[in-house]
Enzyme design. Structure first.
Site, short mmCIF file in Angstrom:
data_model
loop_
_atom_site.label_atom_id
_atom_site.label_comp_id
_atom_site.label_asym_id
_atom_site.label_seq_id
_atom_site.Cartn_x
_atom_site.Cartn_y
_atom_site.Cartn_z
CE LYS A 164 40.92 34.81 28.19
NZ LYS A 164 41.95 35.84 28.58
CB THR A 208 35.11 41.65 31.66
OG1 THR A 208 33.88 40.99 31.87
CG2 THR A 208 35.21 42.84 32.56
CD GLU A 235 43.56 34.21 37.31
OE1 GLU A 235 44.15 34.23 36.22
OE2 GLU A 235 43.69 35.09 38.17
#
Lengths: 396, 396
Positions: B175, B186, B270
């Site tokens: 994710k 990360t 994003e």
């Protein structure tokens, strides 16, 4: 935090002007600075490995004696253009030197703007002839306009202080709005003082001032290939560099001017709506305090939260924890303005609306109390908005 | 580059599922993974100095033996909440361990989402009871959904290779969409393999794979406080770790899976509209190649130019020159796709429209030939758009 109405030409013996010569479509794009009786000139340059030929030239000029003049064009960085770029820089210096009766290596050159587009040299050549027809102009405001690129306003700072028995003045102009990164001498900046400071001491003072001003400011973490700050001393009034009080007073004055200049740059950061000031207290070393301050000021998630007036202190913690420094989350406290949001390692109940009101003001002050030492540092940045994206997706 | 239809539960002996328990308003927010016969489990965690209590717990668990299960909630990072946060992590591990007949330290916990908001623990507590009513579910897809936060899609990778005489499988789910930074492990990622690999070798292999995948990817340079990657080996098929061919084949397979997972994360960055792949060739050392690749992938001015389909190679030069590495601009060449824009230190005439067409495709490949060595590195990132700002100014 407004630009000063005074400019570098308010220092006696400093001449400057700015005109439109044709690099940009209509705005001013060519400036000169001329300090015929300069006793010293200090300089700081970008640490990018890719540099404009103007930076290469200026570094050499700085080593070879006292620089007496600068010729500056905006709208084109004259970078990434191989030999033709280097030739154009040299020609700009030579022509300026000839018209002022100087040697080529007494003239600094700066070019700022788009990278990789050939310089319209004929426009610059006739512009230099035109602007130096009268080399003793007192149009510092015009020069401050002519060095701008995506800036929305001119950026001038003037301060004075009584040092010894004399009023010592420092005036500066700067530019920059994007490609502004910490840890380097960023953007263009030109300063002049009426003090009498020898070359090496002026260089030391400028290095120290840049380190706590331009080097602690960031718009977007990107670093220009043209960054240059030059500082001239006209020698009008002696400052006793061996007198600790006088020397510290001069250094403080120079620091203040450079910090104001750096703040003007980040406040006008591309698309920015407000200045952000981040202070780290209680760090084990200044180096660590600086690293944490810069990490916070550079974080896109901090910058967007502040743009959105969102007291998202989780992002502040995240950004403070990023660099490889000592930090004990259990001893950490975080403030926005005077309001504590996180104290001694735990969330604190806070008045959400009161903090939103603080975030809506300009500037926004954020303070971290690390409580693991006594070192401190401050960094300056700006928020990140849709407008930054718009400006930079369609730069040409 | 699409998410795989196969999931970690396609590995024999790996069980998982995901449900909605009430941390988020309606989407799935609680997952478990259970590998009862795991022979080993490796883990890599965030290098942020501020970490979630789940990361503290998992690091201890990793040292104390073979982790057999993980309980994961999304929607809340359970971070910055002092002792109550640590207590909740411990209770999640204890409850899961009790229901699976394990010790607390055999259960990893991950919490991802907003920082600093108290965890709705009752919802999680009843969710754990519910999801573990049947601990041997084969719903990897449900688990892959339940670990997401701002992600727009599930992220699963499956690969297999014949190693020795057996088909070795590796499956993973991950994710992440924002707060994605290089140089760390990360995001969240969970992998399983049917190989039989001892603990230390699995850890070494995971470290190496993360280093060239997650650690070379960036959405926004920000680094989560919850980042965790875990990798289980079920032990079904032996891989001879002393046989160089077999071991390298396993490492290659694991690298490929991790790179695909990291690419899925940054492609879903994003607001991103495309994946950017930056390759540095001809560097003196891998370390320098990595630093330059990451500097380019992290540059907001590069990211916005690519979003705007602008072949602004000046920004590529600028970004490559930022890190403190060796780089000779006069030997440098820069490519977008197969098109050269800058060669041996000089601008090259190029077909502007052809390169705009390349920039409009997804992914965009950028290559730097440094021509000063033989080391190489690749990094992955995404473009920077108005949507990133919108998402992050109004996160709550």
């Amino acid at each position: 935090m407004n630009t000063s109405k005074k400019s570098i030409t308010d220092i006696e013996g400093v001449f400057a002007s700015g005109i439109h010569c044709g690099v940009k479509s209509d705005k001013k794009d060519l400036a000169y600075i001329y300090v015929p009786d300069a006793v010293s000139c200090a300089g700081v340059f970008t640490q990018n490995k890719v540099v404009a030929p103007s930076v290469v030239h200026d570094r050499k000029a700085l080593k070879s004696g006292v620089i007496k003049a600068a010729i500056i064009n905006s709208g084109n960085a004259n970078t990434g253009l191989g030999k033709s770029g280097a030739d154009n820089t040299k020609k700009m210096a030579q022509q300026t030197a000839d018209l002022l009766g100087l040697k080529t290596m007494q003239v600094a050159v700066s070019s700022t703007g788009i990278i990789g587009v050939p310089l319209p040299f004929e426009a610059i050549e006739s512009g230099i002839t035109s602007i130096l027809a009268d080399p003793k102009q007192k149009d510092g405001q015009g020069a401050a306009e002519a060095i701008l690129t995506t800036d929305l306003c001119t950026k001038q700072v003037y301060k004075e202080a009584k040092i010894g028995k004399k009023i010592i003045q420092i005036a500066g102009m700067t530019k920059g709005s994007g490609m502004i990164a910490p840890n380097m001498a960023t953007t263009l900046g030109y300063l002049a003082t009426n003090a009498n400071i020898p070359q090496q001491q002026l260089q030391d003072a400028l290095n120290a001032a840049i380190d706590m001003s331009y080097n602690m400011s960031s718009v977007d973490t990107d670093t220009s290939t043209s960054d240059t700050v030059l500082c001239w001393a006209t020698g009008q009034h002696n400052v006793n560099v061996r007198n600790k009080t006088e020397w510290e007073a001069f250094q403080t004055l120079l620091n203040e001017v450079c910090i104001e200049m750096a703040k003007l740059v980040v406040r006008d950061g591309e698309g920015a709506t407000k200045l952000i000031e981040v202070t780290i207290n209680g760090a084990p070393t200044v180096k660590e305090a600086r690293a944490i301050a810069k990490s916070v000021i550079d974080s896109p998630l901090v910058k967007t939260a502040i743009y959105g007036n969102d007291p998202n202190w989780g992002r502040l913690l995240m950004a403070a924890g990023k660099p490889d420094t000592r930090l004990n989350p259990d001893k950490l406290s975080v403030f926005i303005g005077d309001h504590v949001l996180y104290q001694d390692g735990d969330a604190v109940e806070f008045d959400h609306e009161a903090i939103v009101a603080v975030l809506k003001k300009d500037p926004v002050n954020i303070t971290f109390e690390l409580n693991i030492g006594s070192a401190t540092a401050t960094a300056w940045g700006c928020d990140l908005t849709e407008r930054y994206i718009e400006i930079n997706t369609d730069y040409n």
